[in-house]
Design a protein around this motif. Structure first.
Motif, PDB file in Angstrom:
ATOM      1  N   GLU A   1       0.813  -1.271   0.133  1.00 24.78           N
ATOM      2  CA  GLU A   1      -0.063  -0.203  -0.018  1.00 24.78           C
ATOM      3  C   GLU A   1       0.731   1.151   0.120  1.00 24.78           C
ATOM      4  OE1 GLU A   1      -2.283  -3.405   1.148  1.00 24.78           O
ATOM      5  OE2 GLU A   1      -0.452  -2.586   1.891  1.00 24.78           O
ATOM      6  N   ASP A   2       2.143   1.286   0.353  1.00 24.43           N
ATOM      7  CA  ASP A   2       2.884   2.234   0.630  1.00 24.43           C
ATOM      8  C   ASP A   2       3.523   2.666  -0.850  1.00 24.43           C
ATOM      9  OD1 ASP A   2       2.764   2.424   3.204  1.00 24.43           O
ATOM     10  OD2 ASP A   2       4.777   1.236   3.582  1.00 24.43           O
ATOM     11  N   VAL A   3       3.416   1.893  -1.635  1.00 24.53           N
ATOM     12  CA  VAL A   3       3.708   2.347  -3.141  1.00 24.53           C
ATOM     13  C   VAL A   3       2.792   3.189  -3.941  1.00 24.53           C
ATOM     14  CG1 VAL A   3       4.251   1.201  -5.268  1.00 24.53           C
ATOM     15  CG2 VAL A   3       4.895  -0.209  -3.452  1.00 24.53           C
ATOM     16  N   THR A   4       1.714   3.263  -3.474  1.00 28.11           N
ATOM     17  CA  THR A   4       0.609   4.136  -3.907  1.00 28.11           C
ATOM     18  C   THR A   4       0.292   5.093  -3.112  1.00 28.11           C
ATOM     19  OG1 THR A   4      -1.301   2.500  -3.338  1.00 28.11           O
ATOM     20  CG2 THR A   4      -0.338   2.126  -5.519  1.00 28.11           C
ATOM     21  N   ALA A   5       0.872   5.238  -2.105  1.00 32.84           N
ATOM     22  CA  ALA A   5       0.496   6.325  -1.169  1.00 32.84           C
ATOM     23  C   ALA A   5       0.736   7.747  -1.379  1.00 32.84           C
ATOM     24  CB  ALA A   5       1.349   6.117   0.371  1.00 32.84           C
ATOM     25  N   GLY A   6       1.675   7.982  -2.583  1.00 33.81           N
ATOM     26  CA  GLY A   6       1.839   9.351  -2.947  1.00 33.81           C
ATOM     27  C   GLY A   6       2.543  10.166  -2.112  1.00 33.81           C
TER      28      GLY A   6
ATOM     29  N   PRO B   1       7.240   5.145  -7.980  1.00 30.72           N
ATOM     30  CA  PRO B   1       7.321   5.157  -9.439  1.00 30.72           C
ATOM     31  C   PRO B   1       6.144   6.333  -9.686  1.00 30.72           C
ATOM     32  CG  PRO B   1       5.528   3.599  -8.754  1.00 30.72           C
ATOM     33  CD  PRO B   1       6.234   4.046  -7.145  1.00 30.72           C
ATOM     34  N   PRO B   2       6.203   6.938 -10.968  1.00 34.49           N
ATOM     35  CA  PRO B   2       4.999   8.099 -11.181  1.00 34.49           C
ATOM     36  C   PRO B   2       3.744   7.380 -10.887  1.00 34.49           C
ATOM     37  CG  PRO B   2       6.823   7.662 -13.070  1.00 34.49           C
ATOM     38  CD  PRO B   2       7.019   6.544 -11.980  1.00 34.49           C
ATOM     39  N   LEU B   3       2.876   8.121 -10.380  1.00 29.89           N
ATOM     40  CA  LEU B   3       1.597   7.607 -10.137  1.00 29.89           C
ATOM     41  C   LEU B   3       0.397   8.091 -11.221  1.00 29.89           C
ATOM     42  CD1 LEU B   3       1.586   7.716  -6.082  1.00 29.89           C
ATOM     43  CD2 LEU B   3       2.064   5.893  -7.787  1.00 29.89           C
ATOM     44  N   TYR B   4       0.743   8.986 -12.046  1.00 33.14           N
ATOM     45  CA  TYR B   4       0.232   9.524 -12.808  1.00 33.14           C
ATOM     46  C   TYR B   4       0.836  10.059 -14.067  1.00 33.14           C
ATOM     47  CZ  TYR B   4       0.739  13.644  -9.955  1.00 33.14           C
ATOM     48  OH  TYR B   4       1.361  14.625  -8.980  1.00 33.14           O
ATOM     49  N   PRO B   5       0.496  10.746 -15.160  1.00 28.77           N
ATOM     50  CA  PRO B   5       1.335  11.249 -16.170  1.00 28.77           C
ATOM     51  C   PRO B   5       2.157  12.391 -15.710  1.00 28.77           C
ATOM     52  CG  PRO B   5      -0.921  10.507 -16.933  1.00 28.77           C
ATOM     53  CD  PRO B   5      -0.967  10.168 -15.510  1.00 28.77           C
TER      54      PRO B   5
END
Length: 437
Positions: free
Chosen positions: A166-171, A213-217
C-alpha cells in the motif's frame, strides 16, 4: 470486485474477491502436455520518464547534457575511492568545458546511512546547485536520490519508507525531486534507472526501501532525469566488486522474473540478463575483459529497468536485513549467500518458474520435469557463485548463527518479501537462513 492496483509502476487488473494468489501467475496455466504457457496479460500503465544514453564515453557528455537542460551549476556526488581512482576526471573535464560551475561531495560510503543523505543534502543546499550528478555505484546513487528527494519534499526520510504494498501508491513523494543525473560505475544495482533507493537507519539496524514510481502522467517519482551509462567507467572495478555487483544484477533479473505478479513486459529482459551474466561474469572477474564489462553493465542496466515494473523476493529481503545488521558485508555477497537457499524454498511450490531460469541460463532441460530443471538451475547458480569466488554461505560472511532468528523476523518488515512467489512466515525464513548458513 476488480480494481486497478499499482504494482511497481504498472496498473494490473486484479480481482480482489478472488482467493489470494500471485498476480499473473503462470503456474496454474501451464499446459499439461508440456506445451507453451498461456498467460493472462492483465492491464498495465507504462511510464519510463528517464532520458538514457548508453555507450563508451557517454559520461564525457555530462557538461553538454547539463548545458542543454539549462543547468549552470552542479553538485557531483561520489565516494573517495572513485575520486582517487580518477574515475570522475572525465566528468569534471566535461563540466569545465561546458562552463558549468561544480563542487564535489565525496563522503558517501558503502551501505549509506540517513546521516550521509543529510550531509549530501547540506552540501546541496549550501551551494544552491541546479542539479546533482551522481557518479558511483548503488550507494552513491541512492544517497543522491534521497538528497534530491528531501530538497523538494518536507519531512524525515523515514516518512518515505516503503514497507508494505500500500505504501507504493501512497503518493508520499508529492513534489518532483531536485534534478538528478546518474552515472553508474558498477555493473550491479541498476539504481541509475530505477525508482528506488536503499538507506540504512542505524538506530534500527535496518535498510529502508525508499521509493515511488510515477503515479500519474508526469507525476513525481524517486529517480533520475538523465542517466549516462558508460561501460568505460567500470574498467577499474576490482575483481571482488566485479563479481559481487555482477551477481547482484543476475539476482535482480532472477527475482523480477519469478516474482509474484511479474508482468510479461519484463520477461524478455529478465531472460536475457539471466543468460548474459553467466556468460560474461567470469571473464570480467578474471581478466577484466572490456567486452565482458560492457555486457555486464548492459545487463545490470536492463535489470534496473525491470526493477521498476516487477518485485523482488526473499533473496533481497534476507540480504538487506543482513546488511543492515552487518554493515561491513557487501550487498552482492549477502545476495550470493542467500540465493540458492531461497531458490530451493520457492521451487517447491513454483518449479515451472525456476525451470524457465534454467532455460534462460542456457542449460539443457530436454526430457526433464519442471522440478528437475529447477534443481539444475540451483546447481548452475551455485557453480557461478563458486566460479567467481563469492561466499556460498553466511558462515563465510561471519554472520553469527544466533542472529538468524532476528534476520528472519526482520525480513517480514521489508517490502521485498511481499513479492516472493511463495508465501513465507518467520519460521519459513529461518529455515531458509539456516540452509544459507
Amino acid at each position: 470486485m476488480p480494481e486497478n492496483v499499482l504494482f511497481y509502476g504498472m496498473f494490473l487488473d486484479v480481482d480482489t474477491d478472488a482467493p489470494t494468489q500471485p498476480l499473473l501467475s503462470t503456474e496454474s496455466q501451464r499446459e499439461p502436455n508440456g506445451g507453451q504457457t498461456r498467460m493472462s496479460l492483465g492491464e498495465y500503465t507504462f511510464s519510463f520518464p528517464i532520458w538514457v544514453e548508453f555507450g563508451n564515453g557517454k559520461s564525457e557528455r555530462t557538461g553538454d547534457v547539463l548545458d542543454a537542460k539549462g543547468w549552470d551549476s552542479a553538485l557531483v556526488v561520489t565516494d573517495q575511492g572513485i575520486r582517487e581512482a580518477g574515475i570522475i576526471d572525465g566528468v569534471e573535464s566535461s563540466l569545465e568545458a561546458a562552463g558549468i560551475d561544480y563542487e564535489v561531495f565525496d563522503d558517501v560510503e558503502p551501505n549509506p546511512t540517513t546521516a550521509m543523505v543529510h550531509d549530501a543534502l547540506d552540501a546541496l543546499n549550501a551551494g544552491g546547485f541546479d542539479v546533482v550528478v551522481a557518479v558511483g555505484g548503488g550507494s552513491v546513487i541512492d544517497t543522491a536520490k534521497c538528497a534530491t528527494l528531501l530538497k523538494t519534499n518536507s519531512g524525515d526520510l523515514a516518512e518515505y519508507e516503503v514497507a508494505v504494498p500500500e505504501d507504493v501508491t501512497a503518493g508520499t513523494v508529492e513534489n518532483h525531486t531536485h534534478p538528478l543525473v546518474t552515472i553508474p560505475t558498477t555493473s550491479g544495482t541498476g539504481s541509475e534507472v530505477d525508482y528506488w533507493a536503499v538507506i540504512t537507519a542505524p538506530d534500527r539496524e535496518f535498510k529502508m526501501a525508499i521509493g515511488q514510481p510515477p503515479l500519474y502522467p508526469d507525476g513525481p517519482y524517486l529517480g533520475a532525469d538523465v542517466s549516462l551509462v558508460d561501460p568505460e567507467l567500470t574498467a577499474s572495478l576490482p575483481p571482488r566488486q566485479t563479481a559481487a555487483t555482477g551477481f547482484d544484477a543476475f539476482s535482480h533479473a532472477l527475482e523480477n522474473h519469478v516474482a509474484a505478479g511479474a508482468p510479461e513486459l519484463v520477461k524478455p529482459y529478465t531472460t536475457h540478463v539471466m543468460g548474459l551474466v553467466p556468460e560474461y561474469l567470469s571473464d570480467a572477474y578474471e581478466t577484466g575483459d572490456t567486452e565482458a564489462r560492457e555486457q555486464l553493465l548492459f545487463g545490470s542496466h536492463m535489470a534496473g529497468f525491470c526493477e521498476n515494473f516487477a518485485g523482488f523476493g526473499a533473496i533481497h529481503s534476507l540480504a538487506e536485513v543482513t546488511g543492515g545488521m552487518y554493515p561491513s558485508i557487501p550487498h552482492g555477497e549477502a545476495i550470493a549467500a542467500f540465493t540458492p537457499a531461497v531458490m530451493r524454498y520457492n521451487l517447491e511450490e513454483y518449479p515451472a518458474r525456476y525451470a524457465e531460469v534454467a532455460e534462460a541460463m542456457g542449460l539443457d532441460t530436454d526430457g526433464l520435469s519442471d522440478v528437475e530443471a529447477a534443481h539444475e538451475a540451483v546447481d548452475a547458480v551455485e557453480a557461478l557463485i563458486d566460479e567467481v569466488d563469492l561466499p556460498s554461505s553466511l558462515r563465510e560472511l561471519d554472520v553469527d548463527e544466533a542472529d538468524l532468528p532476528e534476520i528472519a523476523e526482520k525480513s517480514l518488515d521489508t517490502i521485498e518479501i511481499h513479492d516472493n512467489p511463495r508465501d513465507a512466515d518467520a519460521e519459513d525464513l529461518l529455515h531458509v537462513a539456516r540452509d544459507a548458513y
